[in-house]
Design a protein around this motif. Sequence first.
Motif, PDB file in Angstrom:
ATOM      1  N   GLU A 105      18.468 -47.698 -93.817  1.00  0.00           N
ATOM      2  CA  GLU A 105      19.645 -47.482 -94.648  1.00  0.00           C
ATOM      3  C   GLU A 105      19.499 -48.415 -95.838  1.00  0.00           C
ATOM      4  N   PHE A 106      19.972 -47.945 -97.011  1.00  0.00           N
ATOM      5  CA  PHE A 106      19.786 -48.683 -98.251  1.00  0.00           C
ATOM      6  C   PHE A 106      21.107 -49.126 -98.859  1.00  0.00           C
ATOM      7  N   ALA A 107      21.073 -50.300 -99.478  1.00  0.00           N
ATOM      8  CA  ALA A 107      22.195 -50.779-100.286  1.00  0.00           C
ATOM      9  C   ALA A 107      22.180 -50.010-101.604  1.00  0.00           C
ATOM     10  N   PRO A 108      23.272 -50.051-102.353  1.00  0.00           N
ATOM     11  CA  PRO A 108      23.283 -49.371-103.658  1.00  0.00           C
ATOM     12  C   PRO A 108      22.184 -49.852-104.604  1.00  0.00           C
ATOM     13  N   ASP A 109      21.719 -51.109-104.447  1.00  0.00           N
ATOM     14  CA  ASP A 109      20.660 -51.619-105.326  1.00  0.00           C
ATOM     15  C   ASP A 109      19.262 -51.198-104.878  1.00  0.00           C
ATOM     16  N   GLY A 110      19.171 -50.404-103.776  1.00  0.00           N
ATOM     17  CA  GLY A 110      17.893 -49.880-103.315  1.00  0.00           C
ATOM     18  C   GLY A 110      17.164 -50.733-102.295  1.00  0.00           C
ATOM     19  N   ARG A 111      17.741 -51.876-101.940  1.00  0.00           N
ATOM     20  CA  ARG A 111      17.101 -52.699-100.910  1.00  0.00           C
ATOM     21  C   ARG A 111      17.580 -52.248 -99.523  1.00  0.00           C
ATOM     22  N   ILE A 112      16.774 -52.502 -98.533  1.00  0.00           N
ATOM     23  CA  ILE A 112      17.040 -52.070 -97.159  1.00  0.00           C
ATOM     24  C   ILE A 112      18.112 -52.966 -96.531  1.00  0.00           C
ATOM     25  N   VAL A 113      19.158 -52.336 -95.963  1.00  0.00           N
ATOM     26  CA  VAL A 113      20.198 -53.087 -95.249  1.00  0.00           C
ATOM     27  C   VAL A 113      20.133 -52.855 -93.746  1.00  0.00           C
ATOM     28  N   ARG A 114      19.468 -51.805 -93.328  1.00  0.00           N
ATOM     29  CA  ARG A 114      19.320 -51.525 -91.893  1.00  0.00           C
ATOM     30  C   ARG A 114      17.934 -50.944 -91.685  1.00  0.00           C
ATOM     31  N   HIS A 115      17.215 -51.510 -90.693  1.00  0.00           N
ATOM     32  CA  HIS A 115      15.865 -51.060 -90.372  1.00  0.00           C
ATOM     33  C   HIS A 115      15.782 -50.976 -88.852  1.00  0.00           C
ATOM     34  N   ARG A 116      15.502 -49.790 -88.364  1.00  0.00           N
ATOM     35  CA  ARG A 116      15.385 -49.560 -86.916  1.00  0.00           C
ATOM     36  C   ARG A 116      14.021 -48.965 -86.641  1.00  0.00           C
ATOM     37  N   ASP A 117      13.209 -49.676 -85.859  1.00  0.00           N
ATOM     38  CA  ASP A 117      11.912 -49.170 -85.405  1.00  0.00           C
ATOM     39  C   ASP A 117      12.032 -48.729 -83.955  1.00  0.00           C
ATOM     40  N   SER A 118      11.482 -47.577 -83.629  1.00  0.00           N
ATOM     41  CA  SER A 118      11.508 -47.046 -82.262  1.00  0.00           C
ATOM     42  C   SER A 118      10.090 -46.755 -81.809  1.00  0.00           C
ATOM     43  N   PHE A 119       9.768 -47.218 -80.608  1.00  0.00           N
ATOM     44  CA  PHE A 119       8.469 -46.920 -80.016  1.00  0.00           C
ATOM     45  C   PHE A 119       8.608 -46.892 -78.506  1.00  0.00           C
ATOM     46  N   ASP A 120       7.601 -46.336 -77.842  1.00  0.00           N
ATOM     47  CA  ASP A 120       7.576 -46.216 -76.387  1.00  0.00           C
ATOM     48  C   ASP A 120       7.195 -47.566 -75.786  1.00  0.00           C
ATOM     49  N   PHE A 121       8.197 -48.282 -75.267  1.00  0.00           N
ATOM     50  CA  PHE A 121       7.964 -49.627 -74.759  1.00  0.00           C
ATOM     51  C   PHE A 121       6.986 -49.626 -73.582  1.00  0.00           C
ATOM     52  N   TRP A 122       7.105 -48.654 -72.698  1.00  0.00           N
ATOM     53  CA  TRP A 122       6.201 -48.624 -71.545  1.00  0.00           C
ATOM     54  C   TRP A 122       4.760 -48.421 -72.005  1.00  0.00           C
ATOM     55  N   ARG A 123       4.540 -47.530 -72.950  1.00  0.00           N
ATOM     56  CA  ARG A 123       3.188 -47.332 -73.493  1.00  0.00           C
ATOM     57  C   ARG A 123       2.673 -48.622 -74.123  1.00  0.00           C
TER      58      ARG A 123
END
Length: 163
Positions: A105-123
């Motif tokens: 998700e981005f702030a109005p100035d274009g910088r990232i305000v939310r970053h969510r990484d998803s991966f298979d933890f068991w793998r």
Amino acid sequence: MNDNERTIETFYNAFARLEPDTMAQCYADEVAFDDEVFSLRGKREVMGMWRMLCAVTREKGADVWQLRHSGVQADGKSGRAHWDAHYRFSATGRIVDNSIDAQFEFAPDGRIVRHRDSFDFWRWSRQALGAPGWALGWTPMLRAKVRAKADGNLRRYMQSLAA
């Protein structure tokens, strides 16, 4: 390519080169980051993690480090990308190939305000930890143990920078 897509491209190109200062320019001060291991709030914590990971990779795994990203898409408020990391997990010396989907998700100035990484933890745990990951990687117990260890490592790393 729009500005938010450029921000994602800049972030991953810098990460591939292990350049956390450039990565930091992509984040707003109030950024939140979450993945299967970390839950961090604020640029200081989030960049502490990336700086630690870049430093450890340069010290113990630069010979095998590879990052490739693809599927970058963004509009005025949100975006996504896929990235694959090939690296040596410093705690065990084992080689890991991790496949990650990221949402932003981005702030109005274009910088990232939310970053969510998803991966298979068991793998991931099977590759990074070997037999313990194979046997217990699917359990909340091992996930909690890995989270606690990673959090402790991050706290110690950040204290070393402050000293």
